[in-house]
Design a protein around this motif. Structure first.
Motif, PDB file in Angstrom:
ATOM      1  N   LEU A 140       3.211  -8.802   2.961  1.00  0.00           N
ATOM      2  CA  LEU A 140       3.025  -9.048   1.638  1.00  0.00           C
ATOM      3  C   LEU A 140       4.029  -8.086   0.798  1.00  0.00           C
ATOM      4  N   ASN A 154       4.565  -5.504  -2.575  1.00  0.00           N
ATOM      5  CA  ASN A 154       3.762  -4.355  -2.850  1.00  0.00           C
ATOM      6  C   ASN A 154       2.561  -4.138  -2.896  1.00  0.00           C
ATOM      7  N   GLU A 207       0.052  -6.687  -3.732  1.00  0.00           N
ATOM      8  CA  GLU A 207      -0.749  -6.933  -2.999  1.00  0.00           C
ATOM      9  C   GLU A 207      -1.720  -6.638  -2.355  1.00  0.00           C
ATOM     10  N   ARG A 208      -0.656  -5.431  -1.506  1.00  0.00           N
ATOM     11  CA  ARG A 208      -1.163  -4.629  -0.250  1.00  0.00           C
ATOM     12  C   ARG A 208      -2.147  -3.130  -1.790  1.00  0.00           C
ATOM     13  N   GLN A 209      -1.696  -3.680  -2.301  1.00  0.00           N
ATOM     14  CA  GLN A 209      -2.266  -2.096  -2.907  1.00  0.00           C
ATOM     15  C   GLN A 209      -3.709  -3.029  -3.532  1.00  0.00           C
ATOM     16  N   ARG A 269      -5.075  -5.820  -1.789  1.00  0.00           N
ATOM     17  CA  ARG A 269      -6.119  -5.373  -0.662  1.00  0.00           C
ATOM     18  C   ARG A 269      -6.888  -4.151  -0.421  1.00  0.00           C
ATOM     19  N   TYR A 270      -6.021  -3.579  -0.646  1.00  0.00           N
ATOM     20  CA  TYR A 270      -6.130  -1.075  -0.695  1.00  0.00           C
ATOM     21  C   TYR A 270      -7.016  -1.262  -1.577  1.00  0.00           C
TER      22      TYR A 270
END
Length: 123
Positions: free
Chosen positions: A3, A5, A7-9, A11-12
Motif C-alpha cells: 500500500l 502511504n 492508502e494506509r492513511q 484506511r486508518y
C-alpha cells in the motif's frame, strides 16, 4: 502489492471514523472478549493454591478446550470473570483490565447501574 502511504492513511482514517460512529462496536466487543479469554487462559496456566495448575484440575489443556468450556454455557465467561472481584488477585494489571471490560460490558447490557471497579490492587 504494498500500500502507498496515502492508502494506509485513508484506511486508518476509515477505521477511526468507524470507531467514533459506533460502526465497529461489535468488533470491539469481540476483541474485548478475546482479550478477557486470553487473560483467563494465562491465569489458568498458573499454579493454584495447592501448587497444581488449574488446567491440571479441570482437564482443559489447550486454549481451544478452555474456550469451548467457556462457550458451553452462556454464563460461564461472566462467572469466570466475576470470580476475580473484588481485588483481581493473581492477575497482572493488563489481565485485570481485560476482565474488567467484559464485566462492564455485561453490566451495560443488563442495564445495571454504573459502578467503578478499582484496578489499583491488581498485581
Amino acid at each position: 502489492m504494498a500500500l502507498t502511504n496515502a492508502e494506509r492513511q485513508r484506511r486508518y482514517r476509515q477505521r477511526l471514523k468507524a470507531r467514533a460512529s459506533g460502526a465497529a462496536l461489535v468488533d470491539q466487543t469481540r476483541d474485548a472478549v478475546n482479550r478477557a479469554i486470553d487473560a483467563l487462559w494465562a491465569f489458568h496456566q498458573r499454579p493454584g493454591p495447592s501448587g497444581v495448575r488449574w488446567a491440571d484440575v479441570d482437564g482443559c489443556f489447550t486454549p481451544e478446550l478452555y474456550r469451548a468450556e467457556l462457550e458451553r454455557s452462556p454464563g460461564n465467561l461472566l462467572q469466570a470473570c466475576r470470580a476475580f472481584l473484588p481485588d483481581f488477585a493473581g492477575l497482572s494489571a493488563a489481565e485485570a483490565k481485560a476482565i474488567t471490560q467484559v464485566i462492564e460490558l455485561s453490566d451495560a447490557l443488563r442495564l445495571a447501574p454504573l459502578r467503578l471497579i478499582p484496578l489499583a490492587n491488581a498485581a
